[in-house]
Write an enzyme that holds these catalytic residues in place. Structure first.
Site, mmCIF file in Angstrom:
data_model
loop_
_atom_site.group_PDB
_atom_site.id
_atom_site.type_symbol
_atom_site.label_atom_id
_atom_site.label_comp_id
_atom_site.label_asym_id
_atom_site.label_seq_id
_atom_site.Cartn_x
_atom_site.Cartn_y
_atom_site.Cartn_z
ATOM 1 N N TYR A 195 -1.986 0.462 10.121
ATOM 2 C CA TYR A 195 -2.240 -0.190 8.823
ATOM 3 C C TYR A 195 -1.008 -0.040 7.919
ATOM 4 O O TYR A 195 -0.473 -1.024 7.401
ATOM 5 C CB TYR A 195 -3.486 0.418 8.167
ATOM 6 C CG TYR A 195 -3.668 0.008 6.724
ATOM 7 C CD1 TYR A 195 -4.227 -1.229 6.402
ATOM 8 C CD2 TYR A 195 -3.273 0.846 5.685
ATOM 9 C CE1 TYR A 195 -4.382 -1.620 5.074
ATOM 10 C CE2 TYR A 195 -3.425 0.464 4.356
ATOM 11 C CZ TYR A 195 -3.979 -0.769 4.059
ATOM 12 O OH TYR A 195 -4.122 -1.152 2.745
ATOM 13 N N SER A 254 0.823 -1.212 0.000
ATOM 14 C CA SER A 254 0.000 0.000 0.000
ATOM 15 C C SER A 254 0.859 1.266 0.000
ATOM 16 O O SER A 254 1.960 1.281 0.570
ATOM 17 C CB SER A 254 -0.873 0.011 1.254
ATOM 18 O OG SER A 254 -1.490 1.261 1.424
ATOM 19 N N LYS A 281 -17.471 -1.928 1.621
ATOM 20 C CA LYS A 281 -16.415 -1.369 2.476
ATOM 21 C C LYS A 281 -16.894 -0.231 3.372
ATOM 22 O O LYS A 281 -16.143 0.239 4.232
ATOM 23 C CB LYS A 281 -15.227 -0.922 1.619
ATOM 24 C CG LYS A 281 -14.515 -2.099 0.965
ATOM 25 C CD LYS A 281 -13.234 -1.700 0.271
ATOM 26 C CE LYS A 281 -12.157 -1.280 1.240
ATOM 27 N NZ LYS A 281 -10.885 -0.989 0.594
HETATM 28 N N1 LIG Z 1 -8.659 -0.346 -1.827
HETATM 29 C C1 LIG Z 1 -7.576 0.392 -1.768
HETATM 30 O O1 LIG Z 1 -7.605 1.607 -2.045
HETATM 31 C C2 LIG Z 1 -6.250 -0.209 -1.358
HETATM 32 C C3 LIG Z 1 -5.111 0.620 -1.344
HETATM 33 C C4 LIG Z 1 -3.890 0.078 -0.962
HETATM 34 C C5 LIG Z 1 -3.793 -1.270 -0.661
HETATM 35 N N2 LIG Z 1 -4.907 -2.046 -0.660
HETATM 36 C C6 LIG Z 1 -4.747 -3.458 -0.295
HETATM 37 O O2 LIG Z 1 -5.393 -4.253 -1.282
HETATM 38 C C7 LIG Z 1 -5.913 -5.445 -0.680
HETATM 39 C C8 LIG Z 1 -7.378 -5.599 -1.012
HETATM 40 O O3 LIG Z 1 -8.094 -4.486 -0.459
HETATM 41 P P1 LIG Z 1 -9.643 -4.230 -0.756
HETATM 42 O O4 LIG Z 1 -9.801 -2.789 -0.953
HETATM 43 O O5 LIG Z 1 -10.114 -5.182 -1.798
HETATM 44 O O6 LIG Z 1 -10.285 -4.581 0.671
HETATM 45 P P2 LIG Z 1 -11.485 -5.553 1.124
HETATM 46 O O7 LIG Z 1 -11.657 -5.286 2.562
HETATM 47 O O8 LIG Z 1 -12.640 -5.394 0.202
HETATM 48 O O9 LIG Z 1 -10.874 -6.998 0.906
HETATM 49 C C9 LIG Z 1 -10.139 -7.687 1.880
HETATM 50 C C10 LIG Z 1 -10.661 -9.115 1.938
HETATM 51 O O10 LIG Z 1 -9.835 -9.843 2.860
HETATM 52 C C11 LIG Z 1 -10.686 -10.688 3.645
HETATM 53 N N3 LIG Z 1 -9.999 -10.974 4.908
HETATM 54 C C12 LIG Z 1 -9.752 -10.102 5.927
HETATM 55 N N4 LIG Z 1 -9.092 -10.735 6.920
HETATM 56 C C13 LIG Z 1 -8.908 -12.019 6.519
HETATM 57 C C14 LIG Z 1 -8.303 -13.157 7.113
HETATM 58 N N5 LIG Z 1 -7.748 -13.095 8.329
HETATM 59 N N6 LIG Z 1 -8.294 -14.327 6.422
HETATM 60 C C15 LIG Z 1 -8.882 -14.415 5.190
HETATM 61 N N7 LIG Z 1 -9.478 -13.364 4.580
HETATM 62 C C16 LIG Z 1 -9.487 -12.181 5.237
HETATM 63 C C17 LIG Z 1 -11.980 -9.875 3.822
HETATM 64 O O11 LIG Z 1 -13.087 -10.695 4.163
HETATM 65 C C18 LIG Z 1 -12.108 -9.222 2.441
HETATM 66 O O12 LIG Z 1 -12.877 -10.032 1.573
HETATM 67 C C19 LIG Z 1 -5.620 -5.330 0.813
HETATM 68 O O13 LIG Z 1 -4.423 -6.036 1.106
HETATM 69 C C20 LIG Z 1 -5.422 -3.839 1.012
HETATM 70 O O14 LIG Z 1 -4.604 -3.569 2.130
HETATM 71 C C21 LIG Z 1 -6.129 -1.559 -1.007
#
Ligand SMILES: NC(=O)c1ccc[n+]([C@@H]2O[C@H](COP(=O)([O-])OP(=O)(O)OC[C@H]3O[C@@H](n4cnc5c(N)ncnc54)[C@H](O)[C@@H]3O)[C@@H](O)[C@H]2O)c1
Length: 303
Positions: free
Chosen positions: A135, A112, A175
């Site tokens: 985070y 991230s 979300k």
């Molecule tokens: N959306 C953004 O802007 C953004 C920016 C930077 C990084 N990220 C990273 O991208 C990735 C995806 O993010 P997203 O926006 O799709 O978020 P999201 O919350 O929609 O997806 C995360 C998923 O992980 C699952 N999860 C959480 N804890 C878990 C566990 N212990 N075991 C198994 N599954 C688990 C949740 O149920 C969810 O489906 C993450 O690693 C996030 O940190 C996202």
């Protein structure tokens, strides 16, 4: 090709699952559904495993895989439970990474822009990271762990870490308050409410459309390289820009209301990626400007 997507029920993960299936891959989703957009999975064929990445017994049950996309994480950046954040985002990350290293499986993972904190922009992969919240710190530790691994080991599988900047697009509605600012503003404006942003809307971020994120992940799958890369457009845009584009796409003329930012101490006011390494190593550039991305989102998904 058989591929595992951890967090495959989430926003970005489910978009990756769909793109992989469209390319003919057999996909397994590993997600504990703690923060899922399960509705995003209605039209996928993937095998669904409801399990926690912290559960070490789950890895023994997985079949032979060609690649793992690791998206599972606690993504609520203002969650107050630091222990949980560290357990899932760092310990869980190491579990998945160690499984891939042990079994020589290509590993593509979500890091991230949060690792940079208020560091200077454009943010470069080699600059000092000063994460502003737990985070960002949990993601930073994952990147450090990978760099140590590279120092001390040869013959590792390809590992690509992707430092996503601010992602928006279809599949993020579950979300809630941690969905993108674009989606939050869209919801307000759909109700004909004036859009509300922190004083005075000139905070700038590198907003990247989820279709570009998916494309980068697919390029990472084809690459034999290992690297930690920024994934952004390379151009910071303001909250006021988003409101302007939303008004245009939604054919409205709502006036912006500004209010004081309660998270001043931990808030990133300016993020912009340097995409030189991304362009060089994966030979890919973001295709969606903010105008094009919001246009696609509104007209083809949100209505
Ligand atoms: N959306 C953004 O802007 C953004 C920016 C930077 C990084 N990220 C990273 O991208 C990735 C995806 O993010 P997203 O926006 O799709 O978020 P999201 O919350 O929609 O997806 C995360 C998923 O992980 C699952 N999860 C959480 N804890 C878990 C566990 N212990 N075991 C198994 N599954 C688990 C949740 O149920 C969810 O489906 C993450 O690693 C996030 O940190 C996202």
């Amino acid at each position: 090709m058989k591929v595992l997507v951890t967090g495959g029920a989430g926003f970005i993960g489910s978009n990756i699952v769909k793109a992989l299936e469209a390319k003919g891959a057999k996909v397994i989703v590993l997600d504990n559904f703690s923060h899922s957009g399960y509705k995003n999975l209605f039209d996928v064929k993937a095998e669904i495993i409801c399990a926690d990445i912290l559960d070490e017994s789950i890895y023994k049950k997985l079949p032979k895989l060609d690649a793992v996309f690791h998206e599972a994480a606690i993504t609520d950046t203002i969650l107050k439970d630091d222990t949980k954040m560290m357990e899932v985002n760092f310990n869980g990350f190491k579990n998945v990474l160690n499984f891939c290293v042990k079994n020589n499986i290509k590993f593509v993972y979500a890091s991230s822009a949060g690792v940079y904190g208020e560091g200077p922009s454009p943010m470069k992969e080699g600059q000092k990271c000063i994460p502003h919240n737990i985070y960002g710190y949990s993601k930073y530790l994952g990147d450090c762990f990978v760099r140590e691994l590279w120092k001390n080991n040869k013959n590792l599988p390809s590992i690509i870490g992707l430092r996503y900047f601010n992602v928006y697009g279809p599949g993020e509605s579950h979300k809630g308050s941690s969905a993108s600012i674009t989606y939050q503003l869209y919801l307000q404006m759909k109700k004909k409410l004036n859009p509300r942003v922190f004083n005075y809307g000139e905070q700038k971020r590198d907003f990247i459309y989820v279709k570009d994120i998916v494309n980068v992940n697919l390029e990472a799958l084809n690459s034999k390289e290992s690297a930690i890369l920024n994934v952004g457009t390379g151009k910071a845009r303001s909250f006021n820009d988003i409101i302007f584009i939303l008004n245009k796409e939604m054919k409205s003329n709502l006036k912006t209301e500004y209010f004081d930012n309660p998270y001043k101490d931990t808030y990133q006011n300016f993020t912009e990626s340097d995409t030189t390494l991304l362009n060089k190593i994966l030979k890919v550039k973001a295709d969606f400007s903010l105008e094009k991305g919001i246009g696609d989102y509104i007209n083809n998904y949100l209505g």
